[in-house]
Enzyme design. Structure first.
Site, mmCIF file in Angstrom:
data_model
loop_
_atom_site.group_PDB
_atom_site.id
_atom_site.type_symbol
_atom_site.label_atom_id
_atom_site.label_comp_id
_atom_site.label_asym_id
_atom_site.label_seq_id
_atom_site.Cartn_x
_atom_site.Cartn_y
_atom_site.Cartn_z
ATOM 1 N N GLY A 121 38.421 33.125 40.077
ATOM 2 C CA GLY A 121 37.653 34.332 40.390
ATOM 3 C C GLY A 121 37.292 34.410 41.867
ATOM 4 C CD GLU A 124 41.107 36.704 39.265
ATOM 5 O OE1 GLU A 124 40.164 35.986 38.885
ATOM 6 O OE2 GLU A 124 41.856 37.291 38.472
#
Ligand code: HXC
Length: 270
Positions: A121, A124
């Site tokens: 994440g 991301e």
């Protein structure tokens, strides 16, 4: 509207401030601050991050936002401990990705200033930003495969668009970590800089963008992002309409008049 209450909020997981730039608008700076877990992104942190980003996005004194972490970690991914006991339906009900959708809708440019780990994440989140300035030490990766899952906040899609299928497949199927130089060569990273100046460089870039005519900056960002989900035909159409739209701004008349009069333009953000 310039409402500064977001700068004073008692955030628990982020530090929020703004910096003045030599010319133009200010830069909103958000530092992810859970160093004890390498800035793992739990739900509370993501809520705070999105609230702060949206507040800067609304603030007429802000031109650009920068998200950073610390020397050791931008963010080592979603908080694994928070997900460890969750099943499918619980994850569905949590709907954590609704927050990520709000990041995608921000109008002003967002720059990620990355040092250390940008994994899962965290990678991301960096990719959700419009540009990535990376310290030489930065390490990018999508290690979700090693946890029995896959990227869930856009990794399979954004990486493929940014660096192509061949490298994306390798990254996601192996879960390996990559240096900032490798990610620069692949096209994910805007610039690689010395370890001690990554934030300074990101703020400098943010300052430069904050000195440009606001509406043109925002529409340019929207048009570039549009290219990710449109055909060339509809993308060109979208660009053209926005180009025409800018001919209604005061800044367009000022910009072209200043060029003809051989002087610096004075932007109004209108
Ligand atoms: C929760 C984490 C964490 C994470 C690190 N920590 N990453 N906690 N979630 N993602 C915690 C560790 O448990 C440890 O806490 C402390 O941070 C320091 O980490 P160490 O592992 O001791 O550090 P180090 O040996 O330097 O190793 C660094 C590392 C490793 C290689 C980055 O921590 C690691 O592999 N982390 C997980 C990376 C990952 O798999 N990310 C993807 C997550 S899934 P204690 O209490 O033990 O000191 C994901 C899905 C995205 O992101 C979905 C959309 C949001």
């Amino acid at each position: 509207m310039s409402d500064k209450t977001h700068l004073e909020k008692p955030y628990k997981n982020i530090l929020v401030s703004e910096t003045e730039n030599p010319i133009g608008l200010k830069t909103g700076l958000i530092q992810i601050n859970r160093p004890e877990v390498l800035n793992a992104l739990n739900n509370e942190l993501m809520q705070e991050l999105v609230n702060a980003l949206e507040a800067f996005d609304r603030d007429i004194e802000t031109g650009c936002m920068v998200i950073t972490g610390n020397q050791k970690a931008f963010a080592a991914g979603a908080d694994i401990k928070e997900m460890a006991d969750a099943g499918s339906i619980e994850m569905l009900v949590r709907d954590q990705f609704a927050r990520w959708d709000r990041i995608r809708k921000l109008k002003k440019p967002v720059i990620a200033a990355v040092s250390g780990f940008a994994l899962g994440g965290g990678c991301e989140l960096a990719m959700s930003c419009d540009m990535i300035i990376a310290a030489e030490s930065a390490k990018f990766g999508q290690p979700e495969i090693n946890l029995g899952v896959i990227p869930g906040a856009g990794g399979t899609q954004r990486l493929t668009k940014a660096i192509g299928k061949a490298k994306t497949m390798e990254m996601i199927l192996t879960g390996r970590m990559y240096t900032s130089k490798e990610m620069f060569d692949a096209g994910l990273v805007t610039k690689v800089v010395d370890n001690d100046v990554y934030l300074e460089e990101a703020l400098e870039l943010a300052g430069e963008i904050s000195s440009k005519p606001t509406i043109a900056v925002q529409l340019a960002k929207e048009c570039v992002l549009k290219s990710f989900d449109s055909t060339i035909e509809s993308g060109l159409e979208f660009e053209r309409k926005n180009f025409y739209l800018l001919f209604s701004t005061e800044d367009k008349f000022e910009g072209m008049k200043a060029f003809v009069e051989k002087r610096k333009p004075e932007w109004k953000g209108k």
